[in-house]
Design a protein around this motif. Structure first.
Motif, mmCIF file in Angstrom:
data_model
loop_
_atom_site.group_PDB
_atom_site.id
_atom_site.type_symbol
_atom_site.label_atom_id
_atom_site.label_comp_id
_atom_site.label_asym_id
_atom_site.label_seq_id
_atom_site.Cartn_x
_atom_site.Cartn_y
_atom_site.Cartn_z
ATOM 1 N N ALA A 73 0.677 -1.143 0.126
ATOM 2 C CA ALA A 73 -0.030 -0.015 -0.074
ATOM 3 C C ALA A 73 1.038 1.083 0.076
ATOM 4 N N MET A 74 2.117 1.290 0.829
ATOM 5 C CA MET A 74 2.695 2.457 1.142
ATOM 6 C C MET A 74 3.645 2.614 -0.403
ATOM 7 N N SER A 75 3.947 1.493 -1.044
ATOM 8 C CA SER A 75 4.661 1.784 -2.220
ATOM 9 C C SER A 75 4.096 2.403 -3.282
ATOM 10 N N ALA A 76 2.546 2.098 -3.280
ATOM 11 C CA ALA A 76 1.681 2.898 -4.367
ATOM 12 C C ALA A 76 1.921 4.187 -4.030
ATOM 13 N N VAL A 77 1.637 4.970 -2.967
ATOM 14 C CA VAL A 77 1.591 6.254 -2.708
ATOM 15 C C VAL A 77 2.676 6.889 -2.788
ATOM 16 N N THR A 78 3.933 6.350 -2.655
ATOM 17 C CA THR A 78 5.509 6.475 -2.716
ATOM 18 C C THR A 78 5.938 6.551 -4.048
ATOM 19 N N ARG A 79 5.128 5.908 -5.086
ATOM 20 C CA ARG A 79 5.726 5.255 -6.322
ATOM 21 C C ARG A 79 7.050 4.440 -6.073
ATOM 22 N N SER A 80 7.292 3.566 -5.399
ATOM 23 C CA SER A 80 8.324 2.934 -5.066
ATOM 24 C C SER A 80 8.615 2.022 -6.194
ATOM 25 N N LYS A 81 9.941 1.899 -6.504
ATOM 26 C CA LYS A 81 10.377 0.766 -7.418
ATOM 27 C C LYS A 81 10.003 -0.695 -6.767
ATOM 28 N N ASP A 82 10.289 -1.620 -7.426
ATOM 29 C CA ASP A 82 9.817 -2.850 -7.051
ATOM 30 C C ASP A 82 11.162 -3.418 -6.135
ATOM 31 N N ASP A 83 12.200 -2.930 -6.395
ATOM 32 C CA ASP A 83 13.478 -3.137 -5.762
ATOM 33 C C ASP A 83 13.370 -2.612 -4.462
ATOM 34 N N ASP A 84 12.772 -1.444 -4.390
ATOM 35 C CA ASP A 84 12.480 -0.925 -3.028
ATOM 36 C C ASP A 84 11.777 -1.517 -2.069
ATOM 37 N N SER A 85 10.667 -2.176 -2.783
ATOM 38 C CA SER A 85 9.784 -3.090 -2.238
ATOM 39 C C SER A 85 10.077 -4.402 -1.497
ATOM 40 N N ALA A 86 10.981 -5.151 -2.278
ATOM 41 C CA ALA A 86 11.322 -6.355 -1.954
ATOM 42 C C ALA A 86 11.945 -6.678 -0.781
ATOM 43 N N THR A 87 12.901 -5.767 -0.613
ATOM 44 C CA THR A 87 13.796 -5.801 0.658
ATOM 45 C C THR A 87 12.727 -5.553 2.085
ATOM 46 N N PRO A 88 12.106 -4.846 1.988
ATOM 47 C CA PRO A 88 11.073 -4.554 3.359
ATOM 48 C C PRO A 88 10.465 -5.839 3.436
ATOM 49 N N ILE A 89 9.693 -6.343 2.327
ATOM 50 C CA ILE A 89 8.691 -7.505 2.173
ATOM 51 C C ILE A 89 9.730 -8.862 2.733
ATOM 52 N N ALA A 90 10.958 -9.047 2.546
ATOM 53 C CA ALA A 90 11.810 -10.077 2.734
ATOM 54 C C ALA A 90 12.001 -9.770 4.171
ATOM 55 N N LEU A 91 12.317 -8.634 4.747
ATOM 56 C CA LEU A 91 12.547 -8.563 6.468
ATOM 57 C C LEU A 91 11.529 -8.728 7.050
#
Length: 352
Positions: free
Chosen positions: A136-154
């Protein structure tokens, strides 16, 4: 569709495998197995060429759009009646812990120099509801998939550790099943991980954990709205800087970030349907329609999240992660320890 089908088919196969892993080892949630499978596959050189080539389009669809549809369906798990039954003290404590953990993790992530939007994504994932909050937050911040992958792994790593660590601490800490359930609901990230952790202490712990956890999930909508407003103001301030200023950013016409993404509006609408509409349907039908609707929605949501988390896990490359990964790991473990400590204190405060 021709471009999308190969990636979606691979994600679907991984989802089936993740479900079989869960059946074989019930302590491992399906979503955890899905993201782990994605991470493992992404480290194979032959698979990397496929993931970055013919599978990329379908996996990208799963990682973004299917994840957001799953977040909408997550709203059907939430009833405002159940949340109200907790009492204002418990609700206030939940909101306070979410706010403190989010702010502290965001600060720590920036101090540690996490790249891109990772600080805010890690903060959302650990303080609210794991992978759902990251998406949800990656959508509003327009994050790249690479930025999202690490938090999800954590959040997957720490949530999996919680399944083993928290039950082992229940007896030494002298927690009753109900208090343990509240602790789990306040401190563990994804809903599936909460269920896997709390059920070890019995049905009373599980019931308390799920209600508290879903109340945490409800904070997702206002948090996304606040971040959306802050991003708009920051973008407007940077766009107003004089030409030639190194920080000036010119926003493309019609490309302002949404104040509240459409799928968050859908999430809130689903909460309202669960609270007001389904009970009326049950009353008019003279039977429980709600349970059947919720069972179907839960199955579809699990499938969508599994597809999305496999896709996001498959974007992680350990070779690239090694450059900043240790800092992200420190931030994640620090945030997990903070929310666990705050939540334990809150349990004792509420029980006093």
């Amino acid at each position: 569709m021709t471009r999308l089908l190969p990636g979606l088919a691979v994600a679907a196969a991984a989802t089936v495998l993740a479900f079989l892993v869960h059946l074989a080892v019930p302590a491992v949630p399906t979503l955890t197995a899905a993201v782990v499978l994605g991470v493992v596959v992404a480290q194979l050189p032959a698979a990397q060429r496929m993931l970055d080539g013919p599978l990329k389009a379908g996996l990208g669809l799963a990682a973004r759009r299917l994840l957001r549809i799953g977040i909408v369906l997550l709203g059907l798990k939430l009833s405002l009646v159940d949340i109200a039954s907790l009492g204002w003290e418990t609700v206030a404590v939940i909101v306070a812990i979410v706010g403190i953990t989010f702010a502290a993790t965001l600060w720590f992530g920036r101090v540690m120099g996490l790249p891109g939007t990772q600080p805010i994504l890690v903060a959302a994932g650990f303080s609210v509801c794991g992978a759902s909050a990251v998406g949800a937050m990656s959508a509003v911040t327009r994050s790249k998939d690479d930025d999202s992958a690490t938090p999800i792994a954590l959040v997957t790593l720490c949530g999996t550790l919680a399944i083993a660590v928290l039950p082992a601490l229940r007896i030494p800490l002298g927690l009753s099943p109900e208090d343990f359930g509240v602790w789990v609901g306040l401190s563990v990230h994804d809903v599936g991980q909460v269920v896997a952790t709390a059920q070890i202490a019995g049905p009373a712990a599980l019931a308390a954990a799920v209600v508290v956890k879903l109340t945490r999930v409800l904070t997702l909508a206002p948090m996304v709205a606040i971040v959306g407003m802050a991003k708009r103001r920051r973008d407007a301030r940077l766009a107003a800087l004089p030409e030639g200023h190194p920080e000036r950013v010119v926003q493309p016409a019609g490309k302002r970030p949404p104040l509240v993404p459409l799928f968050i509006v859908g999430f809130v609408a689903a909460v309202l349907v669960r609270t007001f509409v389904l009970p009326l349907v049950d009353a008019s039908a003279g039977a429980s329609v709600t349970n059947g609707v919720l069972d179907v929605a839960d199955l579809v949501q699990t499938v969508l999240f599994s597809l999305a988390l496999f896709a996001l896990g498959s974007s992680i490359r350990f070779a690239a992660l090694a450059r900043t990964g240790w800092r992200a790991l420190v931030v994640g473990l620090g945030s997990w320890a903070l929310i666990a400590a705050l939540s334990l204190g809150a349990v004792h405060l509420l029980a006093a």
